[in-house]
Design a protein around this motif. Structure first.
Motif, PDB file in Angstrom:
ATOM      1  N   LYS A   1     -18.988 -50.177  81.662  1.00 57.68           N
ATOM      2  CA  LYS A   1     -19.992 -49.116  81.510  1.00 57.68           C
ATOM      3  C   LYS A   1     -21.329 -49.645  81.011  1.00 57.68           C
ATOM      4  O   LYS A   1     -22.365 -48.994  81.186  1.00 57.68           O
ATOM      5  N   ASP A   2     -21.321 -50.838  80.416  1.00 55.61           N
ATOM      6  CA  ASP A   2     -22.562 -51.413  79.888  1.00 55.61           C
ATOM      7  C   ASP A   2     -23.044 -52.629  80.669  1.00 55.61           C
ATOM      8  O   ASP A   2     -23.997 -53.299  80.251  1.00 55.61           O
ATOM      9  N   TRP A   3     -22.407 -52.939  81.784  1.00 57.09           N
ATOM     10  CA  TRP A   3     -22.820 -54.095  82.571  1.00 57.09           C
ATOM     11  C   TRP A   3     -24.254 -53.946  83.078  1.00 57.09           C
ATOM     12  O   TRP A   3     -24.714 -52.829  83.371  1.00 57.09           O
TER      13      TRP A   3
ATOM     14  N   LEU B   1     -26.104 -57.309  88.055  1.00 56.64           N
ATOM     15  CA  LEU B   1     -24.903 -58.129  88.226  1.00 56.64           C
ATOM     16  C   LEU B   1     -23.742 -57.291  88.744  1.00 56.64           C
ATOM     17  O   LEU B   1     -22.956 -57.747  89.578  1.00 56.64           O
ATOM     18  N   ALA B   2     -23.624 -56.060  88.238  1.00 57.05           N
ATOM     19  CA  ALA B   2     -22.484 -55.217  88.595  1.00 57.05           C
ATOM     20  C   ALA B   2     -22.557 -54.713  90.031  1.00 57.05           C
ATOM     21  O   ALA B   2     -21.558 -54.750  90.764  1.00 57.05           O
ATOM     22  N   GLU B   3     -23.729 -54.233  90.449  1.00 59.23           N
ATOM     23  CA  GLU B   3     -23.828 -53.658  91.786  1.00 59.23           C
ATOM     24  C   GLU B   3     -23.561 -54.676  92.887  1.00 59.23           C
ATOM     25  O   GLU B   3     -22.800 -54.390  93.810  1.00 59.23           O
TER      26      GLU B   3
ATOM     27  N   THR C   1     -25.835 -54.743  78.450  1.00 60.73           N
ATOM     28  CA  THR C   1     -27.048 -54.334  77.737  1.00 60.73           C
ATOM     29  C   THR C   1     -26.802 -54.236  76.241  1.00 60.73           C
ATOM     30  O   THR C   1     -27.729 -54.423  75.441  1.00 60.73           O
ATOM     31  N   THR C   2     -25.575 -53.963  75.822  1.00 59.71           N
ATOM     32  CA  THR C   2     -25.261 -53.793  74.403  1.00 59.71           C
ATOM     33  C   THR C   2     -25.268 -55.111  73.636  1.00 59.71           C
ATOM     34  O   THR C   2     -25.154 -55.108  72.404  1.00 59.71           O
ATOM     35  N   LEU C   3     -25.417 -56.226  74.349  1.00 57.37           N
ATOM     36  CA  LEU C   3     -25.400 -57.535  73.696  1.00 57.37           C
ATOM     37  C   LEU C   3     -26.780 -58.179  73.655  1.00 57.37           C
ATOM     38  O   LEU C   3     -26.915 -59.348  73.308  1.00 57.37           O
TER      39      LEU C   3
END
Length: 421
Positions: free
Chosen positions: A123-125, A129-131, A349-351
């Motif tokens: 959920k935070d990727w 990179l994720a798409e 994003t959380t990192l």
């Protein structure tokens, strides 16, 4: 790190003298119950020191799994991975460029990891990179790390012009500052005419895209009003310097141009600052960074995200151990360590706070939060091979009608994607 998009047979590898593809079938489970997994990581993606630190830490935490890492070269990796995926002797984990995943997934050779997304922090990727790690609605690539372009600027020239870089949050503010810098012998910005990755970001900010999908077909969309506005902004910005209109950032190398003259800004990954300083040590302490500005101050400008995903071949006989490996390397602890060791943007994003003390990487992370990748289709590789975007940009910057050139370039993109799918 190379921002890249590369193309996708054990026979070719053997013929090239690199030996057989070493994969899951070569290691097996030992008599003591230990499983050995084969992992392909790419040259220079991580340092030898970080790699060893991670493997030692992983094996200590998981004594039933041993890790055998093979370093692969980016040149020719597409063909080598394609061969491995088609064999019965594939490695268990492969690092691949984020924009390569679609072409490998299309072959049916990758393990569908959709059901692992939530437990791996999906959920935070980062979107960029994720798409591209997904294909046809299924997730095959797990985001590993990212890098993207920022603005590298001369702090002394900004100070002399009375400009506070921290105050530049919007495109309009950026243009105003760049015009002020573009006086005398100073170039406000060195922006070559064919930096199409930068153009892509401006187009995305306008709500456009390079290509879009309708049903099963992809179509070039440089001729939409949104994409044309992105080109208009590129043209306005490019005019505030002396960048060549018929070449990209590699010809001549823009970092060397900045090192040699009075160039106030370039658009580059933060590593470009190191090249500038190496070419001209006097500039070592005169370089700063800020994210590419957005249309409004609410968020930075969109940027192309390069980087890597981790995939698991469907032929791997050790998928559980492979997923344990991926879970550790892409988890909080090792992502933070990787970001600091390699000046990369973490996969979530959380990192972002992990790189807060590194100005260049912190600027990257801010942009990465709203970053994207190229159209997620195997046919895009054929577009980059011919690259009609570059010819389009040069034509517009040298006075040709933008709408007409955009229509021609869009048709060329459409044709290339069809031939490459």
């Amino acid at each position: 790190m190379k921002l890249r998009m590369l193309a996708g047979l054990c026979a070719l590898v053997i013929a090239g003298g690199l030996g057989a593809c070493s994969g899951s079938g070569s290691s097996g489970d030992s008599a003591d119950g230990t499983t050995t997994i084969d992992v392909w990581l790419m040259r220079d993606s991580v340092s030898a020191q970080f790699q060893q630190e991670f493997v030692d830490g992983f094996e200590a935490a998981h004594p039933d799994i041993k890790v055998k890492v093979q370093i692969q070269e980016w040149d020719g990796i597409g063909e080598k991975v394609t061969a491995a995926l088609a064999s019965n002797d594939a490695p268990d984990v492969i690092e691949t460029g984020n924009t390569q995943v679609a072409q490998f997934a299309q072959s049916g050779g990758l393990l569908d990891l959709t059901d692992k997304v939530d437990e791996l922090g999906g959920k935070d990727w980062l979107r960029g990179l994720a798409e591209p790690g997904a294909y046809e609605g299924k997730q095959y690539g797990i985001p590993y790390y990212a890098a993207n372009r920022v603005v590298i600027y001369r702090t002394d020239l900004f100070r002399k012009a009375g400009i506070d870089a921290d105050s530049i949050k919007t495109r309009d503010q950026w243009i105003t500052a760049t015009k002020k810098l573009n006086t005398g012998g100073t170039q406000g910005i060195y922006l070559p005419g064919q930096m199409w990755y930068a153009l892509a970001g401006f187009i995305w900010d306008e709500g456009g895209d390079l290509a879009t999908r309708s049903g099963d077909d992809w179509k070039g969309t440089l001729d939409t009003p949104e994409a044309l506005r992105g080109m208009d902004f590129y043209k306005e910005l490019q005019a505030l310097g002396k960048g060549p209109r018929d070449s990209d950032e590699a010809e001549p190398p823009q970092a060397e141009v900045m090192a040699a003259g009075q160039v106030a800004q370039i658009i580059s990954t933060p590593g470009g600052a190191k090249v500038v300083a190496e070419s001209n040590p006097e500039l070592k302490d005169r370089l700063g960074f800020f994210p590419v500005p957005g249309k409004t101050a609410a968020k930075p400008g969109s940027v192309f995200i390069g980087g890597s995903d981790l995939v698991v071949p469907a032929a791997s006989g050790k998928q559980d151990a492979a997923l344990t490996f991926i879970g550790e390397l892409t988890g909080d602890t090792w992502q933070r360590k990787l970001a600091v060791a390699m000046s990369y943007v973490p996969n979530r994003t959380t990192l972002a706070d992990a790189v807060a003390s590194d100005p260049g990487t912190a600027a990257m992370a801010a942009g990465a939060a709203v970053g994207r990748a190229t159209p997620n289709t195997p046919g895009w590789a054929a577009v980059e091979a011919k690259n009609p975007l570059k010819d389009y940009m040069t034509a517009v910057l040298t006075g040709a009608d933008a709408r007409s050139e955009a229509t021609d370039a869009s048709q060329a993109i459409t044709s290339a994607m069809k031939s490459g799918s």
